[in-house]
Write an enzyme that holds these catalytic residues in place. Structure first.
Site, short mmCIF file in Angstrom:
data_model
loop_
_atom_site.label_atom_id
_atom_site.label_comp_id
_atom_site.label_asym_id
_atom_site.label_seq_id
_atom_site.Cartn_x
_atom_site.Cartn_y
_atom_site.Cartn_z
N GLN A 141 41.42 39.93 50.39
CA GLN A 141 42.45 40.02 49.36
C GLN A 141 43.26 41.31 49.48
OE1 GLN A 141 39.62 38.85 45.99
NE2 GLN A 141 41.64 38.12 45.32
N HIS A 187 32.87 32.75 43.57
CA HIS A 187 34.31 32.92 43.83
C HIS A 187 34.52 33.88 45.01
CE1 HIS A 187 38.58 33.42 42.23
NE2 HIS A 187 38.47 34.49 43.01
N GLU A 188 33.84 35.03 44.99
CA GLU A 188 34.03 36.02 46.05
C GLU A 188 33.47 35.53 47.39
OE1 GLU A 188 36.15 38.22 45.42
OE2 GLU A 188 36.09 37.97 43.26
N HIS A 220 36.00 33.30 48.90
CA HIS A 220 37.09 34.04 49.55
C HIS A 220 36.72 34.40 50.98
CE1 HIS A 220 40.36 34.77 46.81
NE2 HIS A 220 39.58 35.26 45.87
N GLY A 269 36.30 41.16 40.35
CA GLY A 269 35.78 41.05 41.70
C GLY A 269 36.94 41.09 42.68
N CYS A 315 42.42 34.70 39.66
CA CYS A 315 42.26 35.36 40.95
C CYS A 315 43.35 36.41 41.08
CB CYS A 315 42.37 34.33 42.07
SG CYS A 315 42.17 35.00 43.72
N LEU A 316 42.98 37.58 41.58
CA LEU A 316 43.97 38.64 41.76
C LEU A 316 45.01 38.28 42.80
CD1 LEU A 316 41.67 41.78 41.56
CD2 LEU A 316 43.09 40.76 39.77
#
Length: 179
Positions: A61, A146-147, A150, A56, A104-105
């Site tokens: 991000q 999670h997204e 963000h 995701g 997480c990226l």
């Protein structure tokens, strides 16, 4: 991403915003223009997510403070879910609260046991402005939550307490990508 093409195949890989970048801690703005720039952003976000081997990716991000995220994530039954959401709203997060590994990226290489509900429903729009409702269970529910977090200006480490939080923050400070 039109006409059955593979998401991200025509996109370019964007630079990831890393922990410490203010864009990750600022609530994102609603999308009002559902034109070609949004379609390009979604395509580029898929390309970036795949290049970084994520499941995701939220627009902030990649430095764009807009309420958009993409996903290609399995659920706990190994069913693959691929899509994107524009102006998403988490309308349900319920069921069991499970602590599971979360990464997480924007914190590459780091992971921590994080509590999330095992069921989530998100409503939003496609890049064409069509309403959409996405149901997730298990790992996919974790991804949806999670997204959405963000886009509200949060990162999963904000949810951690005590030694879990300290351990991830120490590791982040030592990471090669740390500022």
């Amino acid at each position: 991403m039109r006409h059955g093409s593979i998401p991200g195949a025509q996109g370019r890989v964007l630079t990831l915003s890393l922990l410490g970048d203010p864009v990750l801690h600022t609530p994102c703005q609603e999308v009002t223009d559902f034109g070609p720039q949004l379609a390009r952003l979604v395509e580029d976000m898929f390309a970036t997510m795949y290049a970084a081997q994520g499941v995701g990716l939220a627009a902030n991000q990649v430095g764009r403070p807009l309420r958009v995220f993409v996903y290609d994530c399995p659920d706990d039954e190994d069913r693959r879910h691929v899509g994107h959401l524009v102006n998403p709203r988490l309308v349900e997060a319920d069921g069991l609260v499970l602590r599971g590994p979360e990464g997480c990226l924007s914190l590459p290489g780091l992971e921590a046991g994080t509590e999330r509900y095992d069921h989530a429903v998100v409503e939003g729009f496609t890049m064409d402005g069509e309403p959409v409702r996405v149901h997730g269970t298990g790992f996919f529910a974790r991804c949806l939550q999670h997204e959405c977090e963000h886009l509200a200006g949060g990162v999963y480490v904000d949810r951690l307490k005590g030694w879990r939080h300290r351990r991830v923050m120490r590791a982040a400070a030592r990471a090669s990508w740390s500022r």
